[in-house]
Design a protein around this motif. Structure first.
Motif, mmCIF file in Angstrom:
data_model
loop_
_atom_site.group_PDB
_atom_site.id
_atom_site.type_symbol
_atom_site.label_atom_id
_atom_site.label_comp_id
_atom_site.label_asym_id
_atom_site.label_seq_id
_atom_site.Cartn_x
_atom_site.Cartn_y
_atom_site.Cartn_z
ATOM 1 N N LEU A 19 0.810 -1.224 0.000
ATOM 2 C CA LEU A 19 0.000 0.000 0.000
ATOM 3 C C LEU A 19 0.848 1.282 0.000
ATOM 4 N N PRO A 20 1.846 1.413 0.870
ATOM 5 C CA PRO A 20 2.659 2.646 0.810
ATOM 6 C C PRO A 20 3.336 2.847 -0.530
ATOM 7 N N LYS A 21 3.801 1.759 -1.147
ATOM 8 C CA LYS A 21 4.462 1.866 -2.450
ATOM 9 C C LYS A 21 3.493 2.311 -3.529
ATOM 10 N N VAL A 22 2.264 1.759 -3.472
ATOM 11 C CA VAL A 22 1.260 2.136 -4.467
ATOM 12 C C VAL A 22 0.850 3.598 -4.291
ATOM 13 N N VAL A 23 0.668 4.013 -3.038
ATOM 14 C CA VAL A 23 0.261 5.395 -2.772
ATOM 15 C C VAL A 23 1.350 6.384 -3.198
ATOM 16 N N MET A 24 2.602 6.059 -2.942
ATOM 17 C CA MET A 24 3.700 6.975 -3.229
ATOM 18 C C MET A 24 4.162 6.928 -4.678
ATOM 19 N N SER A 25 3.843 5.891 -5.402
ATOM 20 C CA SER A 25 4.361 5.741 -6.768
ATOM 21 C C SER A 25 3.960 6.886 -7.702
ATOM 22 N N PRO A 26 2.702 7.400 -7.681
ATOM 23 C CA PRO A 26 2.409 8.540 -8.558
ATOM 24 C C PRO A 26 3.249 9.774 -8.240
ATOM 25 N N THR A 27 3.459 10.032 -6.941
ATOM 26 C CA THR A 27 4.274 11.181 -6.548
ATOM 27 C C THR A 27 5.713 11.010 -7.015
ATOM 28 N N VAL A 28 6.251 9.798 -6.821
ATOM 29 C CA VAL A 28 7.623 9.533 -7.261
ATOM 30 C C VAL A 28 7.735 9.678 -8.772
ATOM 31 N N PHE A 29 6.758 9.168 -9.491
ATOM 32 C CA PHE A 29 6.784 9.251 -10.957
ATOM 33 C C PHE A 29 6.737 10.697 -11.429
ATOM 34 N N LEU A 30 5.802 11.474 -10.871
ATOM 35 C CA LEU A 30 5.689 12.870 -11.273
ATOM 36 C C LEU A 30 6.948 13.662 -10.915
ATOM 37 N N THR A 31 7.538 13.357 -9.754
ATOM 38 C CA THR A 31 8.775 14.023 -9.368
ATOM 39 C C THR A 31 9.899 13.695 -10.340
ATOM 40 N N MET A 32 10.020 12.441 -10.709
ATOM 41 C CA MET A 32 11.070 12.037 -11.641
ATOM 42 C C MET A 32 10.905 12.701 -12.996
ATOM 43 N N VAL A 33 9.640 12.839 -13.441
ATOM 44 C CA VAL A 33 9.399 13.404 -14.774
ATOM 45 C C VAL A 33 9.526 14.917 -14.756
ATOM 46 N N PHE A 34 8.793 15.582 -13.851
ATOM 47 C CA PHE A 34 8.670 17.034 -13.924
ATOM 48 C C PHE A 34 9.800 17.783 -13.199
ATOM 49 N N ILE A 35 10.623 17.096 -12.452
ATOM 50 C CA ILE A 35 11.783 17.753 -11.832
ATOM 51 C C ILE A 35 13.068 17.249 -12.481
ATOM 52 N N TYR A 36 13.380 15.985 -12.244
ATOM 53 C CA TYR A 36 14.638 15.462 -12.759
ATOM 54 C C TYR A 36 14.601 15.276 -14.272
ATOM 55 N N GLY A 37 13.437 14.926 -14.793
ATOM 56 C CA GLY A 37 13.333 14.786 -16.249
ATOM 57 C C GLY A 37 13.560 16.105 -16.963
ATOM 58 N N PHE A 38 12.961 17.181 -16.450
ATOM 59 C CA PHE A 38 13.138 18.485 -17.088
ATOM 60 C C PHE A 38 14.528 19.069 -16.828
ATOM 61 N N ILE A 39 15.153 18.699 -15.712
ATOM 62 C CA ILE A 39 16.547 19.098 -15.500
ATOM 63 C C ILE A 39 17.435 18.486 -16.574
ATOM 64 N N ILE A 40 17.227 17.204 -16.838
ATOM 65 C CA ILE A 40 18.003 16.528 -17.884
ATOM 66 C C ILE A 40 17.718 17.147 -19.249
ATOM 67 N N TRP A 41 16.442 17.437 -19.527
ATOM 68 C CA TRP A 41 16.070 18.029 -20.815
ATOM 69 C C TRP A 41 16.701 19.414 -20.988
ATOM 70 N N THR A 42 16.657 20.218 -19.925
ATOM 71 C CA THR A 42 17.274 21.546 -19.981
ATOM 72 C C THR A 42 18.773 21.442 -20.226
ATOM 73 N N THR A 43 19.414 20.474 -19.579
ATOM 74 C CA THR A 43 20.848 20.276 -19.785
ATOM 75 C C THR A 43 21.142 19.893 -21.233
ATOM 76 N N VAL A 44 20.306 19.039 -21.798
ATOM 77 C CA VAL A 44 20.489 18.655 -23.206
ATOM 78 C C VAL A 44 20.328 19.860 -24.115
ATOM 79 N N LEU A 45 19.303 20.699 -23.859
ATOM 80 C CA LEU A 45 19.080 21.879 -24.695
ATOM 81 C C LEU A 45 20.243 22.865 -24.623
ATOM 82 N N SER A 46 20.951 22.884 -23.472
ATOM 83 C CA SER A 46 22.062 23.822 -23.332
ATOM 84 C C SER A 46 23.230 23.478 -24.245
ATOM 85 N N PHE A 47 23.242 22.275 -24.785
ATOM 86 C CA PHE A 47 24.304 21.866 -25.704
ATOM 87 C C PHE A 47 23.832 21.896 -27.154
ATOM 88 N N THR A 48 22.690 22.503 -27.407
ATOM 89 C CA THR A 48 22.164 22.608 -28.762
ATOM 90 C C THR A 48 22.078 24.070 -29.184
#
Length: 301
Positions: A19-48
């Motif tokens: 249950l804790p894993k299921v409840v926390m999984s959407p938050t973890v997913f959104l954090t990975m995408v909208f924070i760390y994912g966009f950090i990686i994307w911004t870093t990639v754009l800085s080399f273009t």
């Protein structure tokens, strides 16, 4: 010798495990995408060579070279250094001083603490707007003092390119020093009273007790306060936009405003992404040494 019978986990145990894993999984997913994912994307754009829209034609460190050859970026870094150092140092001093005064068990402590903390409840947009009115030479503090009969009084920092950056320091300190006070007050209330009483028995004055015993023991509070204040300083945007708009001219320009304008209004997304990465590296450069020293000190205890 018979082996013990392995019992299957009960359904309740499985639910408690998953249950804790299921409840926390959407938050973890959104954090990975909208924070760390966009950090990686911004870093990639800085080399273009991206301009209006992302273009994945890599040009190496060309955008970073262009960034540090830009006079406006260097001015923004200078302003950030001035604002950041003064903001952090003054907030620490004022916050610690207020906390020590409140630690003397004065009357109406709760009311006074609330008054000092109240500015932190306001947004930086509200703070910037209020101080823009207060520091306006035609309607604010200067006008008020002159109406009292001091005709020669002048306080035109808001419209003075050489002094405008210090108006941001004033507004920032006013809003954040109460929060720092609360951190230090919590740390002071956590100091063992037996140590203070022992020092008093030995004849130590309150100044000596605070300077040699209590304040050195607040190292973790200093660490937390510096990290949070540095984070506020580096990402400062809304306060400056509301108070000075980056002006007069570009005299109060900071990296956050530079990044926004070059990314979204000047159609130089690659340069804007490079500036965002440099800002992130600045935060990491501040955070990592403090974390290392703190963890090392904890390990040696």
């Amino acid at each position: 010798m018979s082996q013990p019978i392995k019992m299957k986990p009960r359904l309740v145990d499985k639910i408690e495990y998953w249950l804790p894993k299921v409840v926390m999984s959407p938050t973890v997913f959104l954090t990975m995408v909208f924070i760390y994912g966009f950090i990686i994307w911004t870093t990639v754009l800085s080399f273009t060579k991206s301009r209006i829209l992302p273009v994945y034609d890599f040009v190496g460190f060309q955008q970073y070279v262009k960034l540090f050859l830009n006079d406006r970026w260097m001015l923004a870094l200078k302003n950030l250094a001035i604002f950041g150092i003064l903001f952090i140092v003054i907030c620490l001093f004022v916050g610690l001083l207020l906390a020590i005064l409140l630690d003397q068990k004065i009357r109406a402590e709760g009311f006074i603490r609330t008054v000092y903390l109240y500015p932190m409840a306001l947004s930086f947009i509200v703070t910037g707007t209020v101080w823009k009115w207060l520091l306006n030479p035609t309607v604010g503090i200067e006008r008020f003092v002159q109406s009292l009969g001091f005709e020669s009084f002048s306080f035109d920092w808001l419209v003075n390119p050489d002094m405008a950056i210090y108006t941001i320091v004033i507004a920032g300190v006013w809003q954040s020093s109460g929060f720092v006070m609360a951190l230090f007050l919590a740390g002071l209330r956590g100091v063992d009273n037996s140590i203070i009483k022992a020092a008093q028995i030995d004849g130590a004055s309150m100044v000596t007790i605070y300077s040699r015993i209590i304040i050195p023991s607040l190292r973790p509070v200093f660490f937390s306060a510096i990290i949070m204040l540095a984070h506020i300083a580096i990402k400062s945007f809304d306060l400056i936009v509301a108070l000075t708009g980056g002006g007069p001219g570009n005299s109060t320009d900071v990296p956050a405003i530079f990044m926004y304008q070059f990314s979204f209004t000047r159609s130089q997304m690659g340069v804007g992404a490079a500036s965002a990465v440099v800002m992130l590296m600045g935060i990491i450069a501040i955070l990592v040494p403090f974390l290392y020293s703190e963890l090392r000190a904890t390990k040696n205890v």
